[in-house]
Design a protein around this motif. Sequence first.
Motif, PDB file in Angstrom:
ATOM      1  N   LEU A  12       0.827  -1.212   0.000  1.00 20.65           N
ATOM      2  CA  LEU A  12       0.000   0.000   0.000  1.00 20.65           C
ATOM      3  C   LEU A  12       0.861   1.261   0.000  1.00 20.65           C
ATOM      4  CD1 LEU A  12      -2.803  -1.084   2.482  1.00 20.65           C
ATOM      5  CD2 LEU A  12      -3.009  -0.741   0.010  1.00 20.65           C
ATOM      6  N   TYR A  13       1.939   1.241   0.769  1.00 19.75           N
ATOM      7  CA  TYR A  13       2.870   2.377   0.796  1.00 19.75           C
ATOM      8  C   TYR A  13       3.450   2.608  -0.594  1.00 19.75           C
ATOM      9  CZ  TYR A  13       7.222   4.899   1.522  1.00 19.75           C
ATOM     10  OH  TYR A  13       8.256   5.796   1.416  1.00 19.75           O
ATOM     11  N   ARG A  14       3.873   1.526  -1.236  1.00 18.00           N
ATOM     12  CA  ARG A  14       4.466   1.662  -2.564  1.00 18.00           C
ATOM     13  C   ARG A  14       3.449   2.110  -3.600  1.00 18.00           C
ATOM     14  NH1 ARG A  14       8.669  -3.390  -2.274  1.00 18.00           N
ATOM     15  NH2 ARG A  14      10.193  -2.282  -0.999  1.00 18.00           N
ATOM     16  N   MET A  15       2.212   1.701  -3.471  1.00 16.90           N
ATOM     17  CA  MET A  15       1.198   2.164  -4.411  1.00 16.90           C
ATOM     18  C   MET A  15       0.911   3.649  -4.210  1.00 16.90           C
ATOM     19  SD  MET A  15       0.745  -0.165  -6.516  1.00 16.90           S
ATOM     20  CE  MET A  15      -0.521   0.676  -7.442  1.00 16.90           C
ATOM     21  N   GLU A  16       0.989   4.131  -2.983  1.00 16.05           N
ATOM     22  CA  GLU A  16       0.853   5.566  -2.740  1.00 16.05           C
ATOM     23  C   GLU A  16       2.001   6.319  -3.417  1.00 16.05           C
ATOM     24  OE1 GLU A  16      -0.471   9.202  -1.856  1.00 16.05           O
ATOM     25  OE2 GLU A  16      -1.600   7.345  -1.624  1.00 16.05           O
ATOM     26  N   LYS A  17       3.215   5.790  -3.303  1.00 20.73           N
ATOM     27  CA  LYS A  17       4.370   6.397  -3.978  1.00 20.73           C
ATOM     28  C   LYS A  17       4.170   6.360  -5.496  1.00 20.73           C
ATOM     29  CE  LYS A  17       6.787   7.766  -0.626  1.00 20.73           C
ATOM     30  NZ  LYS A  17       6.898   9.204  -0.448  1.00 20.73           N
ATOM     31  N   THR A  18       3.585   5.285  -5.995  1.00 16.50           N
ATOM     32  CA  THR A  18       3.295   5.179  -7.428  1.00 16.50           C
ATOM     33  C   THR A  18       2.363   6.303  -7.863  1.00 16.50           C
ATOM     34  OG1 THR A  18       3.602   2.779  -7.440  1.00 16.50           O
ATOM     35  CG2 THR A  18       2.242   3.709  -9.194  1.00 16.50           C
ATOM     36  N   ARG A  19       1.298   6.535  -7.095  1.00 15.13           N
ATOM     37  CA  ARG A  19       0.354   7.612  -7.429  1.00 15.13           C
ATOM     38  C   ARG A  19       1.052   8.971  -7.415  1.00 15.13           C
ATOM     39  NH1 ARG A  19      -3.097   3.882  -5.057  1.00 15.13           N
ATOM     40  NH2 ARG A  19      -2.619   4.470  -2.928  1.00 15.13           N
ATOM     41  N   GLU A  20       1.918   9.189  -6.439  1.00 15.41           N
ATOM     42  CA  GLU A  20       2.657  10.459  -6.370  1.00 15.41           C
ATOM     43  C   GLU A  20       3.539  10.641  -7.600  1.00 15.41           C
ATOM     44  OE1 GLU A  20       4.865  10.479  -2.718  1.00 15.41           O
ATOM     45  OE2 GLU A  20       3.048  10.415  -1.481  1.00 15.41           O
ATOM     46  N   ARG A  21       4.220   9.591  -7.999  1.00 20.89           N
ATOM     47  CA  ARG A  21       5.104   9.685  -9.161  1.00 20.89           C
ATOM     48  C   ARG A  21       4.318   9.906 -10.448  1.00 20.89           C
ATOM     49  NH1 ARG A  21       8.947   5.297  -6.428  1.00 20.89           N
ATOM     50  NH2 ARG A  21      10.401   6.797  -5.538  1.00 20.89           N
ATOM     51  N   LEU A  22       3.160   9.272 -10.552  1.00 21.56           N
ATOM     52  CA  LEU A  22       2.323   9.501 -11.734  1.00 21.56           C
ATOM     53  C   LEU A  22       1.792  10.932 -11.774  1.00 21.56           C
ATOM     54  CD1 LEU A  22       0.329   6.170 -12.040  1.00 21.56           C
ATOM     55  CD2 LEU A  22       2.089   7.043 -13.590  1.00 21.56           C
ATOM     56  N   ALA A  23       1.427  11.470 -10.621  1.00 21.55           N
ATOM     57  CA  ALA A  23       0.965  12.867 -10.564  1.00 21.55           C
ATOM     58  C   ALA A  23       2.094  13.807 -10.979  1.00 21.55           C
ATOM     59  CB  ALA A  23       0.463  13.209  -9.166  1.00 21.55           C
ATOM     60  N   ALA A  24       3.302  13.526 -10.516  1.00 26.64           N
ATOM     61  CA  ALA A  24       4.450  14.349 -10.898  1.00 26.64           C
ATOM     62  C   ALA A  24       4.712  14.229 -12.398  1.00 26.64           C
ATOM     63  CB  ALA A  24       5.688  13.932 -10.100  1.00 26.64           C
ATOM     64  N   ALA A  25       4.592  13.004 -12.935  1.00 29.34           N
ATOM     65  CA  ALA A  25       4.795  12.796 -14.374  1.00 29.34           C
ATOM     66  C   ALA A  25       3.773  13.598 -15.175  1.00 29.34           C
ATOM     67  CB  ALA A  25       4.682  11.312 -14.715  1.00 29.34           C
ATOM     68  N   ASP A  26       2.549  13.626 -14.704  1.00 29.46           N
ATOM     69  CA  ASP A  26       1.498  14.383 -15.382  1.00 29.46           C
ATOM     70  C   ASP A  26       1.815  15.880 -15.381  1.00 29.46           C
ATOM     71  OD1 ASP A  26      -1.056  14.504 -16.721  1.00 29.46           O
ATOM     72  OD2 ASP A  26      -1.857  15.357 -14.864  1.00 29.46           O
ATOM     73  N   GLU A  27       2.261  16.403 -14.252  1.00 31.35           N
ATOM     74  CA  GLU A  27       2.619  17.830 -14.174  1.00 31.35           C
ATOM     75  C   GLU A  27       3.789  18.157 -15.102  1.00 31.35           C
ATOM     76  OE1 GLU A  27       1.000  20.364 -12.679  1.00 31.35           O
ATOM     77  OE2 GLU A  27      -0.504  18.815 -12.313  1.00 31.35           O
ATOM     78  N   LEU A  28       4.781  17.282 -15.132  1.00 30.35           N
ATOM     79  CA  LEU A  28       5.930  17.498 -16.011  1.00 30.35           C
ATOM     80  C   LEU A  28       5.501  17.453 -17.483  1.00 30.35           C
ATOM     81  CD1 LEU A  28       8.492  15.346 -14.042  1.00 30.35           C
ATOM     82  CD2 LEU A  28       8.603  17.825 -14.364  1.00 30.35           C
ATOM     83  N   LEU A  29       4.587  16.556 -17.805  1.00 32.21           N
ATOM     84  CA  LEU A  29       4.081  16.461 -19.175  1.00 32.21           C
ATOM     85  C   LEU A  29       3.359  17.743 -19.573  1.00 32.21           C
ATOM     86  CD1 LEU A  29       3.735  14.618 -21.642  1.00 32.21           C
ATOM     87  CD2 LEU A  29       1.632  13.773 -20.578  1.00 32.21           C
ATOM     88  N   LYS A  30       2.561  18.289 -18.665  1.00 28.23           N
ATOM     89  CA  LYS A  30       1.843  19.542 -18.947  1.00 28.23           C
ATOM     90  C   LYS A  30       2.804  20.696 -19.208  1.00 28.23           C
ATOM     91  CE  LYS A  30      -2.216  18.302 -16.254  1.00 28.23           C
ATOM     92  NZ  LYS A  30      -2.933  18.492 -14.987  1.00 28.23           N
ATOM     93  N   LYS A  31       4.008  20.610 -18.659  1.00 24.26           N
ATOM     94  CA  LYS A  31       5.021  21.650 -18.862  1.00 24.26           C
ATOM     95  C   LYS A  31       5.941  21.323 -20.044  1.00 24.26           C
ATOM     96  CE  LYS A  31       5.041  22.884 -14.002  1.00 24.26           C
ATOM     97  NZ  LYS A  31       5.789  22.903 -12.744  1.00 24.26           N
ATOM     98  N   SER A  32       5.571  20.296 -20.811  1.00 20.69           N
ATOM     99  CA  SER A  32       6.345  19.835 -21.978  1.00 20.69           C
ATOM    100  C   SER A  32       7.746  19.364 -21.602  1.00 20.69           C
ATOM    101  CB  SER A  32       6.417  20.924 -23.052  1.00 20.69           C
ATOM    102  OG  SER A  32       5.115  21.220 -23.529  1.00 20.69           O
ATOM    103  N   LEU A  33       7.908  18.886 -20.386  1.00 20.67           N
ATOM    104  CA  LEU A  33       9.178  18.310 -19.945  1.00 20.67           C
ATOM    105  C   LEU A  33       9.086  16.800 -20.154  1.00 20.67           C
ATOM    106  CD1 LEU A  33       9.627  20.474 -16.743  1.00 20.67           C
ATOM    107  CD2 LEU A  33      10.871  20.691 -18.905  1.00 20.67           C
ATOM    108  N   PHE A  34       9.158  16.408 -21.421  1.00 25.19           N
ATOM    109  CA  PHE A  34       8.857  15.038 -21.806  1.00 25.19           C
ATOM    110  C   PHE A  34       9.818  14.011 -21.223  1.00 25.19           C
ATOM    111  CE2 PHE A  34       7.326  17.782 -25.320  1.00 25.19           C
ATOM    112  CZ  PHE A  34       5.968  17.639 -25.054  1.00 25.19           C
TER     113      PHE A  34
END
Length: 82
Positions: A12-34
Motif C-alpha cells: 500500500l505504501y508503494r502504491m501511494e508512492k506510485t500515485r505520487e510519481r504519476l501525478a508528478a509525471a502528469d505535471e511534467l508532461l503539462k510543462k512539456s518536460l517530456f
Amino acid sequence: MKIPQHRIDLALYRMEKTRERLAAADELLKKSLFGDSIGRSYYAVFTAARAILALTGLDSKVSLWFFITQEVKGRASRENRF
C-alpha cells in the motif's frame, strides 16, 4: 494463503508512492518536460511492480530485474520461432 499484514502495508505504501510519481509525471508532461515525465513514469511502473512483489514475498530490486529479464528473454524466443 493469507498475506502477512506487513507485506500488505508495504504494498500500500508503494502504491501511494506510485500515485505520487504519476501525478508528478502528469505535471511534467503539462510543462512539456517530456524526458522528465518519462523518467517519473518509469519509476511509477517500477514502484508498482515492487508493490506486487512485496505481496508475494519476492521483494527486492534484484528479483524485479530478474523477472523483467526473464520475461524479455521469453518473449524474444517466442517471437523468433517463426
